[in-house]
Design a protein around this motif. Structure first.
Motif: not given
Length: 258
Positions: A112-124, A196-202
């Motif tokens: 089954e999927p192994i699920v965890f989460c990040k917080y929005p503060s990780a987004i850059v 900063t552990f979740s860079p996404i984009g551009p």
């Protein structure tokens, strides 16, 4: 540098790419990346929502496309691009979901999927630095496909789940492996959600422009050297299946990231 490339034929036209950029007054604005530059949606149409998440929430993708193609649209050249979704309500991550990664890690294929989460503060954003914490000696990278939820999803089927996705972007799932794997109890979330552990984009590419999100090449380059070269065909649990699984437990909202 995390890179997605389409392995399928999707037509001759340019896909709609949704971005968030920093305006000259310091505000963040939604835009559409085009050959003419980035369309400033707010300057082009004062009635449109002022963030990509709100555009998705209000169902305004068609309006955004129309605004960007209008002859009166306002374009910005080479703006500072931020994370396309800067304020997701949820960042939901699926661990060990690439078959080849699970094998090379010596881990059993999940049932089954192994699920965890990040917080929005990780987004850059794509050009913003990752802060390596002094608390960790084992900071690692993983280029990832990121699915952006476009419609509310609760108790949906796999087919319905795939239709709830607005589009896709690319991300870097940065990890402090010592925190993730060697803390008491296995601190997956703590090891994954440092600031900063979740860079996404551009950009978010709208889903109707990607023929098959499970047939994309996925690469990670560091200083020009390719360190990861895989494909989303290695996904154990596909996009729709994952949305269906998650939506049994909690409601996915527009702008949520998977």
């Amino acid at each position: 540098e995390c890179v997605l490339r389409n392995n399928s034929q999707v037509g001759w036209y340019s896909p709609m790419k949704l971005v968030t950029f920093e305006h000259s007054d310091g505000d963040l604005r939604p835009g559409v990346m085009t050959e003419r530059g980035v369309c400033d949606l707010v300057a082009s149409d004062s009635t449109i929502a002022t963030s990509i998440r709100e555009i998705l929430t209000q169902g305004l993708l068609d309006q955004a496309a129309e605004v960007a193609s209008n002859s009166t649209a306002v374009f910005v050249q080479d703006p500072m691009l931020k994370a396309p979704i800067v304020d997701p309500q949820k960042i939901v991550c699926i661990g060990l979901n690439y078959r080849n990664h699970a094998v090379e890690s010596g881990m059993a294929i999940p049932e089954e999927p192994i699920v965890f989460c990040k917080y929005p503060s990780a987004i850059v954003g794509p050009e913003e630095p990752i802060s390596v914490p002094s608390l960790s000696d084992e900071v690692d990278y993983e280029a990832e496909l990121v699915a952006v939820v476009g419609r509310r999803a609760k108790n949906v089927s796999a087919k319905e789940g795939k239709q709830c996705i607005a589009g896709y972007t690319v991300g870097n799932d940065v990890s402090a492996r010592d925190w993730q794997l060697r803390k008491p109890g296995g601190q997956w979330m703590m090891g994954k959600t440092f600031d900063t552990f979740s860079p996404i984009g551009p950009a978010i590419v709208t889903q109707d422009e990607i023929a098959d999100p499970e047939n994309l090449s996925l690469k990670f380059r560091l200083n020009g050297e390719t360190l990861q070269d895989s494909t989303t065909s290695e996904l154990i649990f596909g996009i729709g299946e994952t949305v269906a699984y998650l939506s049994q437990v909690f409601t996915l909202e527009p702008g949520d990231l998977i």
